[in-house]
Design an enzyme around this catalytic site. Sequence first.
Site, PDB file in Angstrom:
ATOM      1  N   HIS A 101       0.852  -1.195   0.000  1.00  0.00           N
ATOM      2  CA  HIS A 101       0.000   0.000   0.000  1.00  0.00           C
ATOM      3  C   HIS A 101       0.877   1.231   0.000  1.00  0.00           C
ATOM      4  O   HIS A 101       2.012   1.209   0.473  1.00  0.00           O
ATOM      5  CB  HIS A 101      -0.948   0.007   1.210  1.00  0.00           C
ATOM      6  CG  HIS A 101      -0.249  -0.180   2.511  1.00  0.00           C
ATOM      7  ND1 HIS A 101       0.186  -1.414   2.954  1.00  0.00           N
ATOM      8  CD2 HIS A 101       0.118   0.705   3.467  1.00  0.00           C
ATOM      9  CE1 HIS A 101       0.784  -1.277   4.114  1.00  0.00           C
ATOM     10  NE2 HIS A 101       0.774   0.007   4.452  1.00  0.00           N
ATOM     11  N   HIS A 103       0.871   5.164   1.144  1.00  0.00           N
ATOM     12  CA  HIS A 103       0.193   6.176   1.960  1.00  0.00           C
ATOM     13  C   HIS A 103       0.186   7.513   1.229  1.00  0.00           C
ATOM     14  O   HIS A 103       1.225   7.956   0.723  1.00  0.00           O
ATOM     15  CB  HIS A 103       0.956   6.401   3.274  1.00  0.00           C
ATOM     16  CG  HIS A 103       0.992   5.225   4.201  1.00  0.00           C
ATOM     17  ND1 HIS A 103       0.162   5.120   5.299  1.00  0.00           N
ATOM     18  CD2 HIS A 103       1.758   4.105   4.207  1.00  0.00           C
ATOM     19  CE1 HIS A 103       0.441   3.992   5.943  1.00  0.00           C
ATOM     20  NE2 HIS A 103       1.406   3.363   5.302  1.00  0.00           N
TER      21      HIS A 103
END
Length: 135
Positions: A101, A103
Amino acid sequence: MRDANCVFCKILDGVIPSTKLYEDNDFAIILDIGPATFGHALVIPKNHYANIYEMPEEMLSKSICLAKVWGEKLVKAFHADGLNLVQNNGLAAGQTVYHYHLHLIPRYDGDGVGDLWTPGSLSDEQRKEILEKLA
Ligand code: AMP
Ligand code: ZN
């Protein structure tokens, strides 16, 4: 491609609720549940890749392109003063969810979040060692 024990896979399957900002065939963008700042969001591929090393290059490129578009969108919408893109790999780097992922962290003057590191120094020996190890 899902991992039954992965919190992000569960979010993508709708088993765990999330606040979704965007979705396409390959990615979702959701609000982080423990935001560093107002509007902190996560770009998450729908397939389970544990980290950046497992990400196919095409997916990786797409995640950066989404970060550009959505990072700018967040900054404009919230009148932020800056934007951090943060992507952690491994425990030592602060990774807590082992599903790649990215951010998107809008930054605000005086938000108190601080910098990721304090600048150190680079000695001639270290410079030599680094170049030798990479040769
Ligand atoms: P990292 O430390 O880079 O692995 O980041 C993991 C991030 O996932 C943290 O910022 C968490 O706040 C966030 N997170 C964990 N669980 C959830 C959840 N259920 N929904 C949204 N964000 C989450
Ligand atoms: Zn997963």
